[in-house]
Design an enzyme around this catalytic site. Structure first.
Site, short mmCIF file in Angstrom:
data_model
loop_
_atom_site.label_atom_id
_atom_site.label_comp_id
_atom_site.label_asym_id
_atom_site.label_seq_id
_atom_site.Cartn_x
_atom_site.Cartn_y
_atom_site.Cartn_z
N ASN A 8 8.80 13.70 -14.12
CA ASN A 8 7.88 13.60 -12.98
C ASN A 8 8.56 14.32 -11.83
OD1 ASN A 8 6.32 12.92 -10.81
ND2 ASN A 8 6.83 10.72 -10.84
N GLY A 163 14.20 6.05 -7.82
CA GLY A 163 14.93 6.90 -6.88
C GLY A 163 16.08 6.21 -6.18
P1 PGA Z 1 13.48 8.29 -10.65
O1 PGA Z 1 11.88 8.33 -10.57
O2 PGA Z 1 13.86 8.66 -12.05
O3 PGA Z 1 13.92 9.33 -9.63
O4 PGA Z 1 13.91 6.93 -10.29
C1 PGA Z 1 11.09 7.87 -11.63
C2 PGA Z 1 9.63 7.93 -11.25
O5 PGA Z 1 9.30 7.66 -10.09
O6 PGA Z 1 8.78 8.24 -12.10
#
Ligand code: PGA
Length: 242
Positions: A8, A163
């Protein structure tokens, strides 16, 4: 069933950066023996570029959202028909950032999932939060899509893990996935039911352990999907975990 690793990209990228990223992923993937399924969900404006770079490769592509409406006066939205025209295999729906910043409700998310399916695009339905909320979010989609639920992909993403670098422990994630699996099994009359991905700070270091859980069928990857070596390490872990 093969695991699925979906990137993503969120609101990141540029023509040059996308090309470097996809070229790196494609060449790295060529040396992975029996790779898992791989997809990238790019910002809508880059879908033509992504399509031309990935056509004929083993990497599928998708969007990060789809309109709940078919066509018409919905400024800024992208329809299921448009995604299909650009050969999108997937569309994320109900990502927690959309629920939080764009006020998407369970009903809207369910309508988006339904709309994607109607155009032959597989919705990756994102659910997050506490067990009660996650079950409610999934129930709305099951209610809307009925027997087609076996054609969706579900991504469990604890909001606090997105995140932040904080991941659910494999045992915590497995516990929620097992509940979702049971909920989906009760709604699916046939087949093995949808794949259930884990998302939220999955990275090269923790992927192997998470993907070893029996009910974790892959990952939805944010930050680590923007770096070729990190994304490839997760793909390798998922390919070996089968
Ligand atoms: P992340 O995001 O791997 O940066 O934690 C995952 C997501 O929001 O799909």
């Amino acid at each position: 069933m093969k695991k699925l690793i979906a990137g993503n990209w969120k609101m990141n990228g540029s023509l040059a950066a996308n090309e470097a990223l996809l070229t790196g992923i494609k060449s790295g993937l060529a040396s992975v023996a029996s790779p898992c399924d791989v997809a990238v969900c790019a910002p809508g404006i880059y879908l033509p570029q992504v399509r031309s770079l990935l056509s004929g490769s083993d990497v599928a592509w998708g969007a990060q959202d789809v309109s709940a409406h078919e066509s018409g006066a919905y400024t800024g939205e992208i329809s299921g028909a448009m995604l299909r025209e650009f050969a999108c295999r997937y569309a994320l729906v109900g990502h927690s950032e959309r629920r939080q910043y764009h006020g998407e409700t369970d009903v809207v998310v369910a309508a988006k999932a339904q709309r994607a399916l109607a155009f032959g695009v597989t919705p990756i339905v994102c659910v997050g939060e506490s067990l009660t909320v996650v079950k409610r979010q999934l129930a709305a989609v099951i209610h809307a899509v009925g027997h087609c639920v076996s054609e969706v992909v579900v991504a469990y993403e604890p909001v606090w893990a997105i995140g932040t670098g904080r991941t659910a422990t494999p045992a915590q994630a497995q516990e929620v996935h097992a509940v979702l699996r049971a909920q989906l099994a009760a709604a699916c009359s046939r087949g093995s039911g949808p794949r259930i991905l884990y998302g939220g700070s999955m990275n090269a270091a923790n992927a192997t352990e998470l993907l070893a859980q029996p009910d974790i069928d892959g990952g939805l990857i944010g930050g680590a999907a923007l770096k070729v070596p990190d994304f490839l390490s997760i793909i390798e872990a998922a390919s070996a975990a089968r």
